[in-house]
Design a protein around this motif. Structure first.
Motif, mmCIF file in Angstrom:
data_model
loop_
_atom_site.group_PDB
_atom_site.id
_atom_site.type_symbol
_atom_site.label_atom_id
_atom_site.label_comp_id
_atom_site.label_asym_id
_atom_site.label_seq_id
_atom_site.Cartn_x
_atom_site.Cartn_y
_atom_site.Cartn_z
ATOM 1 N N GLU A 179 0.550 -37.661 21.832
ATOM 2 C CA GLU A 179 0.548 -37.074 20.907
ATOM 3 C C GLU A 179 -0.190 -35.804 21.405
ATOM 4 O O GLU A 179 0.365 -34.402 21.381
ATOM 5 N N GLU A 202 2.034 -32.162 22.041
ATOM 6 C CA GLU A 202 1.330 -30.826 21.530
ATOM 7 C C GLU A 202 1.244 -29.360 22.297
ATOM 8 O O GLU A 202 1.196 -28.455 22.035
ATOM 9 N N ALA A 256 4.240 -27.797 22.200
ATOM 10 C CA ALA A 256 4.665 -27.426 20.897
ATOM 11 C C ALA A 256 4.119 -26.614 21.264
ATOM 12 O O ALA A 256 4.836 -25.527 20.735
ATOM 13 N N THR A 257 3.279 -26.501 22.142
ATOM 14 C CA THR A 257 2.429 -24.963 22.274
ATOM 15 C C THR A 257 2.411 -24.150 22.706
ATOM 16 O O THR A 257 2.491 -23.001 23.019
ATOM 17 N N PRO A 285 5.140 -32.860 16.017
ATOM 18 C CA PRO A 285 4.891 -31.360 16.297
ATOM 19 C C PRO A 285 6.432 -31.573 15.190
ATOM 20 O O PRO A 285 7.517 -32.570 15.575
ATOM 21 N N GLU A 286 6.896 -30.335 14.453
ATOM 22 C CA GLU A 286 8.162 -30.293 14.144
ATOM 23 C C GLU A 286 9.741 -30.589 15.054
ATOM 24 O O GLU A 286 9.990 -31.594 14.757
#
Length: 252
Positions: A37, A41, A44-45, A67-68
């Motif tokens: 995870e 993340e 995604a960032t 994340p989506e």
């Protein structure tokens, strides 16, 4: 923007299974959640990452919070098979970022710096290396596998950027390289005797390794020097697990 594939199918190894009951490395608990995870993340960032494919045991990964923009994909039996499945799922032939699930200290800054450097070089595959001095400055006492070259001493990162079109032709050789990635001498044997000699006497250059690997795989490769030690901290032994848990405990 780049799509990314997280390799999350690796089974827990003999060094770690005494410290965690999780069957897959990606699901090992770090500060209350699976370490995959944290990797998702960070991706995604990143300002350079679009879609994220998490490839591995689909049922178990389905219980994670991603994340989506993340999509779970069933992995293959080997690393290269999983990479191939991920590349096919992308539906395009653009450069794609491949990341292992066992680097929970990964940051968006490290990803962005790597991708920015890649953008200035024309190649099929881009692979980061971190100087020993940079790694030890960030994580003093942490043990890594280092290779001594003419330009300095380096450890490898756990991400790479690749052109999906070259994956099929690289599978067999890449499997051998991956199997020996923790053994610099065996890697040199794969490159040829002259590389063994140069490695032993400390005269082997990054550019020579880059050129030889490109010849063997019949591609154009590029070595990217990254200052971010987070790219090299893969959790594959108890001391690594302890390190990342301490790091997260200190930030909580």
């Amino acid at each position: 923007m780049y799509d990314a594939i997280i390799l999350a199918g690796g089974e827990n190894n003999e060094h770690l299974n005494r410290y965690t009951a999780q069957p897959y490395e990606a699901l090992i608990d770090i500060a209350g959640k699976p370490m995959v995870e944290y990797v998702a993340e960070a991706l995604a960032t990143s300002s350079h990452v679009s879609r994220i494919f998490v490839a591995g045991p689909a049922e178990e990964l389905g219980k994670c919070s991603f994340p989506e923009k993340a999509v779970i994909l069933k992995g293959g039996q080997t690393i290269m098979e999983t990479i191939s499945l991920g590349m096919k799922a992308l539906g395009h032939e653009n450069l794609t970022l491949v990341v292992t699930a066992d680097i929970p200290l990964l940051t968006a800054a490290a990803i962005d710096d790597f991708l920015r450097q890649c953008a200035s070089v024309d190649a099929d595959v881009y692979y980061p290396v971190i100087a020993q001095c940079d790694h030890e400055r960030r994580f003093p006492g942490n043990k890594r596998t280092y290779v001594r070259l003419k330009e300095g001493t380096f450890t490898g990162g756990n991400i790479f950027l690749a052109n999906p079109r070259i994956v099929p032709q690289c599978v067999q050789v890449a499997e051998r390289i991956i199997a020996n990635r923790k053994n610099p001498v065996r890697l040199c044997f794969l490159l040829g005797w002259i590389f063994v000699v140069k490695f032993i006497v400390g005269s082997l250059k990054l550019t020579q390794v880059e050129a030889r690997v490109s010849d063997i795989l019949r591609i154009k490769g590029a070595v990217i020097r990254s200052p971010y030690a987070e790219l090299g901290i893969d959790v594959d032994k108890p001391s690594d697990l302890e390190l990342v848990r301490i790091c997260f405990a200190q930030t909580c």
